[in-house]
Design an enzyme around this catalytic site. Structure first.
Site, PDB file in Angstrom:
ATOM      1  CG  LEU A   1      -1.808  -1.206   1.434  1.00  0.00           C
ATOM      2  CD1 LEU A   1      -2.393  -1.218   2.832  1.00  0.00           C
ATOM      3  CD2 LEU A   1      -2.914  -1.222   0.382  1.00  0.00           C
ATOM      4  CG  HIS A   2       2.401   3.146  -3.261  1.00  0.00           C
ATOM      5  ND1 HIS A   2       1.826   2.081  -3.887  1.00  0.00           N
ATOM      6  CD2 HIS A   2       2.562   4.095  -4.227  1.00  0.00           C
ATOM      7  CE1 HIS A   2       1.656   2.343  -5.164  1.00  0.00           C
ATOM      8  NE2 HIS A   2       2.087   3.563  -5.402  1.00  0.00           N
ATOM      9  NE  ARG A   3      -2.380   3.830  -6.489  1.00  0.00           N
ATOM     10  CZ  ARG A   3      -1.542   4.106  -7.484  1.00  0.00           C
ATOM     11  NH1 ARG A   3      -1.089   5.329  -7.651  1.00  0.00           N
ATOM     12  NH2 ARG A   3      -1.173   3.183  -8.326  1.00  0.00           N
TER      13      ARG A   3
ATOM     14  CG  ASP B   1      -2.272   1.397  -2.579  1.00  0.00           C
ATOM     15  OD1 ASP B   1      -1.203   0.804  -2.881  1.00  0.00           O
ATOM     16  OD2 ASP B   1      -2.296   2.372  -1.798  1.00  0.00           O
TER      17      ASP B   1
END
Ligand code: UD1
Length: 366
Positions: A209-211, A278
């Site tokens: 997850l990085h957004r 994501d």
């Protein structure tokens, strides 16, 4: 005598390296007499997000490093525009090639358009229809500026037609990210990244997850709480942006790792029970590998991964993580063929088109 052709490949982030490596290799084979100039914007600069990929993928070290670094959307785009613009002003180029939808992509596209250098965009036409994502603006604007647009799915062709882009500029090439996966598959299968970390293949959920929509707000803590309740081992290589928000805290059963190189990460994907993400590229890789993917976003610019692949859009709702075991049980054994053109030969098709275009132009010059 004519000077040799000069092609610039602009890359800046992890997914750019993966998408561009096979295109660069194919064009080097097709045009051995040309100069192939790799420009690294420096949007990603940590060793694990940058050099490791050059090493894993056998990419030649960049000819130019712009050192753009971190910053807001406008700051990064502006710095890339200036840096690439200066290079194009200093030396004539016959073609600029960009990939994907990151800030480096748009900055380089603007520089090429302003310098009147023909521009090719690999992975054109993807749309989430969500302009709160910087990537969506990058996609729409890069496509408007591009002379040749290479797509990997039918919906991309429709999206470009809707935006008034002439069909002669659009080429179906397939997926160059999958080319890299196919080329590296023997190394990925031999890597045994799960076993080396004491994990049983097929037993764990791999998370990335990085957004900003997820990691820069309260949703991240809710995600971690849900992951701790899942009842299956969770492995989570953490992007630096996410690490900043998360620190080192993880519930029992959740193992946080540093960002991984390409081979180890793909090996973990291959052997996972499922992936929660994501990321856009991971929706594609899991589709190719036949690994169930759960996307923690409200939309995807890659609908083909749901229609012809293994991707389920959960929504931007951490509570839905609790549904994963039941959803997995319901789809056990489903295996679809990869989408058309996700076959390891997309970059060859891109190179064929670009070489023909460039050779046509040099005949016209002669
Ligand atoms: C960028 C892309 C995103 C892509 C992702 C792939 C944009 C708008 N976003 O997101 O589309 O999916 O790359 O990984 O272009 N940082 C480091 N070290 C680095 C790079 C970044 O610590 O080498 C940290 C910095 O705190 C930085 C933050 O990560 O501010 C975000 O980096 P940035 O390049 O802006 O965006 P990504 O989240 O990586």
């Amino acid at each position: 005598m004519l000077a040799p052709m000069r092609l610039a490949y602009v890359v800046g982030t992890r997914p750019n390296f993966v998408k561009m490596a096979p295109v660069l290799a194919a064009l080097r084979r097709r045009l051995p007499g040309a100069e192939h100039v790799v420009i690294h914007t420096g949007q990603h600069y940590d060793r694990e997000l940058s050099e490791v990929f050059f090493e894993d993928l056998g990419l030649p070290g960049p000819d130019h490093r712009l050192g753009v670094g971190s910053g807001g959307h406008s700051e990064q785009v502006a710095k890339v525009l200036r840096g690439v613009g200066e290079l194009l002003a200093a030396t004539p180029h016959d073609l600029v090639i960009v990939g994907g939808d990151v800030n480096s992509t748009l900055g380089a596209a603007l520089a090429a358009a302003q310098a009147r250098v023909p521009l090719a965009h690999v992975e054109s036409g993807l749309r989430s229809f969500d302009r709160s994502m910087p990537e969506e603006l990058n996609r729409v604007l890069t496509d408007q500026l591009s002379d040749l647009l290479f797509v990997h799915s039918a919906s991309a062709i429709d999206n470009l037609a809707r935006e008034g882009i002439a069909p002669e500029r659009v080429r179906f090439a397939g997926n160059t990210m999958i080319d890299t996966l196919v080329a590296m598959e023997p190394r990925i299968r031999a890597a045994q990244a799960a076993q080396r970390r004491g994990l049983e293949p097929g037993s764990y959920l791999l998370v990335t997850l990085h957004r900003p929509a997820l990691v820069d707000g309260p949703a991240l803590a809710q995600v971690m709480a849900q992951l701790g309740r899942l009842g299956l081992p969770v492995v989570f290589p953490v992007h630096p942006r996410t690490r900043r928000a998360l620190g080192d805290a993880a519930p029992p059963g959740v193992t946080l790792l540093e960002p991984l190189g390409y081979v180890d990460f793909l090996s973990l994907q291959l052997d996972s029970a499922a992936v929660l993400t994501d990321s856009g590229g991971i929706q594609e890789e899991t589709t190719f590998l036949g690994v169930p993917c759960f996307t923690l976003r409200d939309n995807t610019e890659r609908p083909i991964t749901g229609e012809e692949g293994t991707n389920t859009i959960l929504g931007l709702d951490p509570e839905r993580i609790a549904d994963i075991p039941a959803l997995l049980a319901a789809r056990a054994g489903v295996r679809l063929d990869p989408p058309e053109g996700w076959d390891g030969r997309a970059a060859e098709r891109v190179a064929d088109e670009l070489a023909a275009d460039l050779e046509g132009r040099s005949l016209a010059r002669a």
